[in-house]
Motif scaffolding. Structure first.
Motif, PDB file in Angstrom:
ATOM      1  N   LEU A  98       3.313  -2.264   5.828  1.00  0.00           N
ATOM      2  CA  LEU A  98       2.237  -1.746   4.825  1.00  0.00           C
ATOM      3  C   LEU A  98       3.152  -1.918   3.365  1.00  0.00           C
ATOM      4  O   LEU A  98       1.895  -2.315   2.599  1.00  0.00           O
ATOM      5  CB  LEU A  98       2.128  -0.325   5.085  1.00  0.00           C
ATOM      6  N   SER A 128       2.141   3.343   3.175  1.00  0.00           N
ATOM      7  CA  SER A 128       3.694   3.178   3.491  1.00  0.00           C
ATOM      8  C   SER A 128       4.340   4.678   3.632  1.00  0.00           C
ATOM      9  O   SER A 128       4.990   4.889   4.477  1.00  0.00           O
ATOM     10  CB  SER A 128       4.086   2.216   2.555  1.00  0.00           C
ATOM     11  N   HIS A 164       0.796  -1.268  -0.041  1.00  0.00           N
ATOM     12  CA  HIS A 164      -0.246  -0.030  -0.059  1.00  0.00           C
ATOM     13  C   HIS A 164       0.856   1.337   0.020  1.00  0.00           C
ATOM     14  O   HIS A 164       1.263   1.654   1.079  1.00  0.00           O
ATOM     15  CB  HIS A 164      -1.064   0.008   1.207  1.00  0.00           C
TER      16      HIS A 164
END
Length: 359
Positions: A272, A229, A225
């Motif tokens: 993430l 992030s 993501h």
């Protein structure tokens, strides 16, 4: 949120806790000789982590156990593919325990100095290798259709992963210096604060470079993501700089909060960048391990969730209480706070004699 995503998140939280708490333990070990000028001063530095270092390692055990139970395929591929690297970390952690426990078995200054040196090396090794390991997990490694790692040990020593290792080593060292500034007084505190200002810029450069490289590689990847992030990476940079500024302003508590938040944000940025994969394959995206194809059954995850819900708050409360009890500074003249003095004669730690491991 599915149970697979829930446990991926919980494992990320466990790694955040481990890196924050064990991170300053590693940092103190690395800095033993840089801040402690003699055997007595190094003994005082060790007393700052004496009541908590072994409890901090529990976060690693729980993270490994949770991975084994929730994502057995991830655990199998990770521990078989990274076997030598993880073995080196394990050996270093064992040797570090020996250095802490054996240091005061003899009063000979040479004996203690040698164990202090062993401690510094055995703290630096995992501080470096954890960054290398996570760099490879996020970047991806060669995995075949049967989810077997097909690379070698030297495959893991790529530039991106090595930059990750330098990042964790310098950030943990910075975190340890901030912790020592928070827990000591007098000349030891002054040296710790100078070390923060010396190590801080290098740690910031490595961290920014590593996270920037992560985001660049993430662009166009089949996992991760990137927006979330990136936000976490920016927060990591801001809190790290904030911690350095707090040290400069002589606010040790805020400085520790800043470096701790930076470690949490950096770890969050990596997880993430990884999700929904747990181990991307550089051989083919179709061979990547994800939260779906690497997880245990729904029933197993359900039982684990109820157990975690019941016991996790108790563990967190106990550890918070431990830090509260041992919150006082260790003074440079060898005296201790009232709270510490109550735990034993001459401020000994519970369960230790005057010549004990943390004396």
């Amino acid at each position: 949120m599915s149970l697979q995503n829930l446990w991926f998140t919980l494992i990320a939280v466990l790694w955040c806790g481990y890196f924050v708490l064990e991170g300053f333990d590693f940092g103190v070990g690395v800095l033993l000789h840089a801040i402690g000028r003699d055997e007595r001063e190094r003994g005082l530095l060790l007393r700052t982590i004496g009541p908590v270092w072994d409890g901090n390692e529990v976060w690693l055990l729980v993270a490994g156990g949770a991975t084994f139970a929730a994502f057995p395929q991830w655990y199998a591929t990770l521990f078989s593919g990274f076997y030598l690297a993880l073995l080196l970390i394990l050996v270093a952690l064992i040797v570090r325990v020996l250095a802490i426990e054996y240091r005061n078995k003899e009063s000979d200054p040479v004996w203690r100095k040698r164990w202090d040196l062993v401690h510094s090396v055995s703290a630096a090794v995992p501080a470096l290798l954890w960054g290398v390991a996570f760099g490879n997990i996020v970047r991806g490694v060669p995995i075949d259709a049967a989810h077997n790692y097909t690379g070698s040990f030297f495959t893991l020593l790529n530039p991106y992963a090595l930059l990750g290792g330098l990042t964790t080593l310098t950030v943990f060292t910075l975190h340890g210096a901030v912790f020592l500034a928070l827990k000591t007084t007098g000349e030891l505190r002054d040296r710790a604060r100078k070390t923060v200002l010396l190590v801080g810029p290098g740690a910031a450069i490595f961290a920014v470079g590593f996270l920037t490289w992560t985001l660049v590689d993430l662009d166009g990847a089949s996992h991760g993501h990137i927006a979330a992030s990136a936000v976490a990476a920016v927060l990591a940079a801001l809190t790290l700089v904030g911690g350095l500024l707090a040290t400069w302003k002589d606010r040790d508590g805020w400085a520790f909060a800043g470096t701790a938040a930076a470690i949490v944000a950096t770890t969050a940025a990596l997880f993430l960048a990884l999700h929904p994969a747990v181990m991307p394959s550089t051989t083919s995206a179709a061979y990547s391990l994800t939260v779906t194809n690497a997880s245990s059954s729904h029933y197993t995850l359900t039982v684990m969730s109820w157990v975690a819900l019941a016991f996790t708050p108790l563990v967190l409360l106990y550890q918070a209480w431990t830090y509260w009890v041992f919150r006082a500074r260790v003074t440079g003249d060898g005296s201790v706070s009232v709270l510490a003095r109550r735990s034993g004669p001459e401020g000994e730690l519970p369960g230790h004699t005057h010549e004990g491991s943390a004396a």
